[in-house]
Design a protein around this motif. Structure first.
Motif, PDB file in Angstrom:
ATOM      1  N   LEU A 111       0.819  -1.224   0.000  1.00 43.22           N
ATOM      2  CA  LEU A 111       0.000   0.000   0.000  1.00 43.22           C
ATOM      3  C   LEU A 111       0.845   1.263   0.000  1.00 43.22           C
ATOM      4  O   LEU A 111       0.380   2.323  -0.365  1.00 43.22           O
ATOM      5  CB  LEU A 111      -0.905   0.027   1.230  1.00 43.22           C
ATOM      6  N   GLY A 112       2.082   1.135   0.472  1.00 42.34           N
ATOM      7  CA  GLY A 112       2.920   2.330   0.515  1.00 42.34           C
ATOM      8  C   GLY A 112       4.169   2.081   1.330  1.00 42.34           C
ATOM      9  O   GLY A 112       4.561   0.936   1.555  1.00 42.34           O
ATOM     10  N   THR A 113       4.794   3.173   1.749  1.00 43.95           N
ATOM     11  CA  THR A 113       6.025   3.059   2.532  1.00 43.95           C
ATOM     12  C   THR A 113       5.975   4.001   3.720  1.00 43.95           C
ATOM     13  O   THR A 113       5.218   4.979   3.713  1.00 43.95           O
ATOM     14  CB  THR A 113       7.258   3.436   1.695  1.00 43.95           C
ATOM     15  N   ILE A 134       5.728   9.559   4.381  1.00 41.40           N
ATOM     16  CA  ILE A 134       4.894   8.374   4.205  1.00 41.40           C
ATOM     17  C   ILE A 134       4.256   8.434   2.839  1.00 41.40           C
ATOM     18  O   ILE A 134       3.697   9.462   2.459  1.00 41.40           O
ATOM     19  CB  ILE A 134       3.794   8.322   5.280  1.00 41.40           C
ATOM     20  N   LYS A 135       4.384   7.347   2.115  1.00 47.90           N
ATOM     21  CA  LYS A 135       3.673   7.262   0.839  1.00 47.90           C
ATOM     22  C   LYS A 135       2.566   6.249   1.035  1.00 47.90           C
ATOM     23  O   LYS A 135       2.809   5.156   1.559  1.00 47.90           O
ATOM     24  CB  LYS A 135       4.612   6.806  -0.267  1.00 47.90           C
ATOM     25  N   LEU A 136       1.358   6.597   0.615  1.00 46.76           N
ATOM     26  CA  LEU A 136       0.239   5.693   0.852  1.00 46.76           C
ATOM     27  C   LEU A 136      -0.757   5.798  -0.291  1.00 46.76           C
ATOM     28  O   LEU A 136      -1.127   6.895  -0.705  1.00 46.76           O
ATOM     29  CB  LEU A 136      -0.438   6.066   2.179  1.00 46.76           C
ATOM     30  N   ASP A 137      -1.165   4.628  -0.763  1.00 45.42           N
ATOM     31  CA  ASP A 137      -2.222   4.604  -1.773  1.00 45.42           C
ATOM     32  C   ASP A 137      -3.546   4.590  -1.017  1.00 45.42           C
ATOM     33  O   ASP A 137      -4.029   3.528  -0.588  1.00 45.42           O
ATOM     34  CB  ASP A 137      -2.058   3.361  -2.649  1.00 45.42           C
ATOM     35  N   THR A 138      -4.149   5.763  -0.854  1.00 46.86           N
ATOM     36  CA  THR A 138      -5.319   5.858   0.035  1.00 46.86           C
ATOM     37  C   THR A 138      -6.513   5.075  -0.512  1.00 46.86           C
ATOM     38  O   THR A 138      -7.245   4.464   0.263  1.00 46.86           O
ATOM     39  CB  THR A 138      -5.744   7.316   0.242  1.00 46.86           C
TER      40      THR A 138
END
Lengths: 347, 121
Positions: free
Chosen positions: B37-39, B58-62
């Protein structure tokens, strides 16, 4: 041994301030060569200089004037015209500048000549112009005769220095002063900037290192652009590969017979446009970041959430390196031989 | 089987770096997940030009995170904390911590009252 001790050795007990004090600058009995030759040497040198300057004036009048406008400073004069530093005085008479002969630190190695380094004032001026006045690196480089990469390096290092000063870290100023006093320096004269180095050298492209025989019909108009393409299909001509293309452009306008005022006007407009474009780019980047990034203040630090698409940039098989996250089943290459880990970015 | 949204530790020794993943609850931490989903980079980076607090990226695929929450994936505690920061979940409150803060607030109020009373005299 006594000859040495009473000759040059004696001189070096009290080294001449503001001079490199290399052995080559003295004769066997310890007399400073350029001080001895100065009256005669200075006259002949002066004459030669005057002649040179006259010649330059004839040829480069327009150019220097343009430079002046482009970089908003007074004329850049050649290094030859550099005056002796006021520090190097002997009996009240200013010493002539060190000649190339004097700048050999190793008497046996006649090929090695000390190159001038940037003086502290010049470094400060560079930092001031780039950071405080917000001029472009290109502009400052052309104005002060310092290479663009060096300008960048000076700005970065000065920023580090200022950071240390605000943090109260001790600086090795006495050391720096001592070293600088022993090296030839390029001084900073606000109204008369000295050229530190050649700023517009054509970088050697790998494709051009091969010897090439390219037969062309005599009737064909074969330009530099064509020459570049002969080496490699997408190789730009030399005038587009030099660091300061704008200086070339200005010279070209002059050659085309454009009036001085018009040239200046156009260059100014171009400068304005460049600055504007840079600002807009920065603005767009900020907007984009604002759109994508959510900031959450959480105690000691701020969490920056960036909304991403995980299925983007992962390639056909979903294993591309550019995708988000550490990849699975793809070993790291960072322990391999020949991996360069020098950072390419300074923030 | 239960699906979890959790962190998988990557990076080097003393240099943690996490993938936020959706995985089967009983699979190994770093095994291949159902989906990344992300990092999350837990090491705070100094703010640029020294202005403000340090930041964590934070990288996130919401949208994917919402989907997985919608089908019943259970976030682990650290994942819950992260997801609640951007309002995907209700923040979980630590009872003990809340009691502590309440006590502290009450104490501060009492001391203020005492000071006010003293000044009144």
């Amino acid at each position: 041994m006594f000859r040495w001790l009473n000759g040059p050795g004696n001189v070096f007990r009290q080294p001449l301030p503001g001079s490199t004090n290399y052995l080559n600058a003295y004769d066997r009995s310890g007399n400073l060569l350029r001080a001895r030759d100065s009256p005669k040497g200075r006259n002949s040198e002066g004459e030669a200089e005057e002649k040179d300057e006259d010649k330059e004036k004839d040829v480069d009048e327009g150019e220097t004037n343009d430079l002046e406008v482009n970089v908003e400073t007074a004329t850049v004069k050649s290094k030859k015209a550099q005056r002796p530093s006021p520090k190097a005085m002997m009996d009240g008479v200013p010493l002539p500048k060190e000649t190339a002969e004097d700048l050999m630190p190793f008497p046996m190695n006649r090929q090695f000549r000390s190159q001038a380094v940037l003086s502290e004032e010049l470094k400060n001026a560079i930092y001031e112009r780039v950071v405080v006045q917000g001029k472009s690196v290109r502009n400052v480089s052309a104005a002060l005769g310092v290479e663009m990469r060096r300008v960048g390096a000076v700005v970065r290092l000065k920023a580090v220095e200022k950071g240390w000063e605000t943090k109260g870290k001790p600086l090795a100023t006495p050391y720096s002063k001592a070293v600088l006093s022993m090296l030839p320096q390029t001084p900073y004269i606000p109204n008369d900037p000295q050229v530190h180095e050649s700023i517009n050298d054509l970088p050697v492209h790998r494709a051009t290192t091969l010897q090439l025989f390219h037969p062309v019909s005599e009737s064909r108009h074969f330009t530099r652009r064509d020459a570049g393409q002969a080496f490699q299909r997408d190789l730009k001509p030399a005038e587009d590969r030099i660091p300061h293309t704008e200086l070339y452009q200005m010279e070209k306008w002059r050659y085309e017979g454009m009036q001085r005022d018009e040239r200046i006007q156009r260059m100014r407009e171009q400068n304005e446009k460049d600055i504007q474009a840079k600002k807009e780019k920065e603005e767009r980047r900020r907007e984009k970041e604002k759109m994508e990034v959510t900031r959450v203040d959480h105690g000691r630090s701020v969490f920056r959430f960036q909304d991403v698409r995980v299925d983007e940039r992962v390639g056909e098989d979903g294993r591309g390196r550019a995708g988000v996250g550490a990849r699975y089943g793809i070993p790291h290459q960072d322990r391999k031989k020949g991996q360069i880990k020098i950072p390419t970015k300074v923030e | 089987m239960v699906l979890k949204i959790r962190l998988a530790r990557f990076g080097k020794r003393n240099k943690p770096f996490y993938n936020i993943v959706v995985a089967q609850a009983r699979s190994a931490r770093n095994s291949k997940p159902l989906e990344v989903l992300g990092t999350y980079d837990p090491v705070p980076k100094p703010a640029p030009f020294g202005e403000g607090k340090p930041f964590k990226d934070i990288k996130l695929d919401t949208s994917r995170a919402k989907y997985w929450l919608g089908v019943g994936a259970q976030p682990s505690e650290p994942a819950w904390r992260l997801l609640s920061m951007i309002g995907l979940l209700e923040p979980r409150y630590n009872v003990q911590k809340m009691q502590q803060t309440e006590m502290a607030q009450r104490g501060a109020a009492q001391s203020e009252e005492a000071v006010a009373a003293l000044e009144g005299r």
